[in-house]
Design a protein around this motif. Structure first.
Motif, PDB file in Angstrom:
ATOM      1  N   CYS A 149       0.825  -1.220   0.000  1.00 35.79           N
ATOM      2  CA  CYS A 149       0.000   0.000   0.000  1.00 35.79           C
ATOM      3  C   CYS A 149       0.854   1.262   0.000  1.00 35.79           C
ATOM      4  CB  CYS A 149      -0.891   0.019   1.241  1.00 35.79           C
ATOM      5  SG  CYS A 149      -2.065  -1.328   1.317  1.00 35.79           S
ATOM      6  N   GLU A 198      -3.104   4.745   1.652  1.00 35.05           N
ATOM      7  CA  GLU A 198      -3.822   3.465   1.800  1.00 35.05           C
ATOM      8  C   GLU A 198      -3.481   2.811   3.139  1.00 35.05           C
ATOM      9  OE1 GLU A 198      -3.907   2.373  -2.986  1.00 35.05           O
ATOM     10  OE2 GLU A 198      -2.310   1.615  -1.705  1.00 35.05           O
ATOM     11  N   ARG A 207      -5.572   4.280   5.688  1.00 28.21           N
ATOM     12  CA  ARG A 207      -6.956   3.797   5.589  1.00 28.21           C
ATOM     13  C   ARG A 207      -7.099   2.395   6.172  1.00 28.21           C
ATOM     14  NH1 ARG A 207      -7.260   4.774  -0.562  1.00 28.21           N
ATOM     15  NH2 ARG A 207      -8.872   3.172  -0.499  1.00 28.21           N
ATOM     16  N   LEU A 259      -7.863  -3.781  -1.648  1.00 26.82           N
ATOM     17  CA  LEU A 259      -6.831  -2.964  -2.297  1.00 26.82           C
ATOM     18  C   LEU A 259      -5.881  -3.851  -3.101  1.00 26.82           C
ATOM     19  CD1 LEU A 259      -5.971  -0.568   0.687  1.00 26.82           C
ATOM     20  CD2 LEU A 259      -7.288   0.003  -1.363  1.00 26.82           C
ATOM     21  N   ARG A 300       2.447  -1.020  -4.442  1.00 23.13           N
ATOM     22  CA  ARG A 300       2.233   0.293  -3.810  1.00 23.13           C
ATOM     23  C   ARG A 300       2.251   1.442  -4.803  1.00 23.13           C
ATOM     24  NH1 ARG A 300       7.541  -0.351  -0.021  1.00 23.13           N
ATOM     25  NH2 ARG A 300       9.056  -0.792  -1.647  1.00 23.13           N
ATOM     26  N   GLU A 313     -10.322   6.111  -2.621  1.00 19.02           N
ATOM     27  CA  GLU A 313     -10.961   5.785  -1.346  1.00 19.02           C
ATOM     28  C   GLU A 313     -12.321   5.115  -1.536  1.00 19.02           C
ATOM     29  OE1 GLU A 313     -10.357   8.963   1.285  1.00 19.02           O
ATOM     30  OE2 GLU A 313     -11.395   8.021   2.974  1.00 19.02           O
TER      31      GLU A 313
END
Lengths: 194, 82
Positions: free
Chosen positions: A30, A34, A37, A51, A73, A79
């Motif tokens: 990520c 991210e 999140r 993701l 990544r 989102e």
């Protein structure tokens, strides 16, 4: 040609039960936003693998246009899980959760592809099942799927290609499998350009 | 560190991620981690992290992307540690 990619993740795979808690894994997959999140999510496991599947699907779609470094990544998922970006390219995205299966579909044009996911019957070869599912959804009728060797690709093969009666069909497709699930995505333009 | 020593350590790292242990029989530098050992891409991330820990190296995204075979992993480690 519109490019499509898809990926499935079986959330009940014991190997990924605690992965969302491993910071280094999350950091490898990520980007910074991210990671925040995932850390703040009420269901970090589901979000991490949503993701991950989104990034895999986007890579599968984009890599058909030419070689690119696959670093999870570097693919940034919005989102709302409706788009995924890689450098200046933005792909449409759809992420569905079916019980313990996450299915992500990414595509390069406005019109969404057709897609599907199915639970794998025990003892059935996953690759064969994914092909059978796609062919069934496209109506069968002389359709076959083949992959050609492609040295240097991530698994030694090029992307799957669709053939009707032995002639390649100009319709982009994507297959995936993980654990107990198989999935597919296919360009929905419908016009089979031979 | 000798190539054979690195190879042995890499095989040890791969072992728990290989679903079919018989795939490790006859493993060589040319063995494809994804195709022959049927390691999926999520597990490949784990393997890169294990390699970083075991050999005390940092593997860049570009380098990780180049690891397709056991030999690629061994070469990456030897090159990074040199």
């Amino acid at each position: 040609m519109r490019r499509v990619g898809n990926d499935v993740v079986d959330l009940e795979d014991p190997a990924i039960a605690q992965t969302h808690l491993r910071e280094r894994f999350v950091a490898r997959v990520c980007c910074e936003s991210e990671r925040a999140r995932v850390a703040g999510s009420s269901d970090p496991k589901l979000l991490l693998w949503s993701l991950f599947a989104a990034k895999e699907a986007a890579f599968k779609a984009l890599s058909k246009s030419g070689p690119l470094v696959f670093a999870h990544r570097r693919f940034v998922v919005a989102e709302d899980l409706r788009s995924v970006s890689y450098l200046k390219q933005v792909l449409w995205l759809r992420v569905d959760v079916h019980g313990s299966c996450v299915h992500a579909v990414a595509w390069t044009d406005d019109e969404p592809p057709i897609f599907g996911v199915e639970k794998l019957e025990p003892g059935v070869d996953a690759s064969a099942a994914a092909r059978a599912l796609l062919i069934q959804r496209l109506g069968g009728g002389g359709l076959t799927i083949a992959r050609e060797p492609q040295p240097g690709s991530w698994n030694g093969y090029g992307p799957p290609k669709l053939f009707r009666d032995g002639v390649e069909v100009n319709l982009d497709i994507s297959l995936s499998h993980d654990g107990r699930f198989v999935g597919f995505a296919a360009d929905s333009s419908g016009a089979e350009k031979r | 560190m000798e190539q054979n020593e690195v190879m042995g350590k890499v095989v040890d790292i791969l072992r728990p991620f290989v679903k079919n242990p018989s795939a490790l029989t006859g493993i060589s530098m040319d063995t494809s981690i994804l195709k022959d050992l049927k390691v999926n891409s999520a597990r490949l991330v784990d393997i890169v992290l294990e390699i970083e820990d075991a050999f005390g190296i940092a593997v860049t995204d570009e380098a990780a992307d180049q690891v397709k075979t056991v030999g690629d992993a061994v070469s990456l480690i030897l090159k990074t540690k040199a």
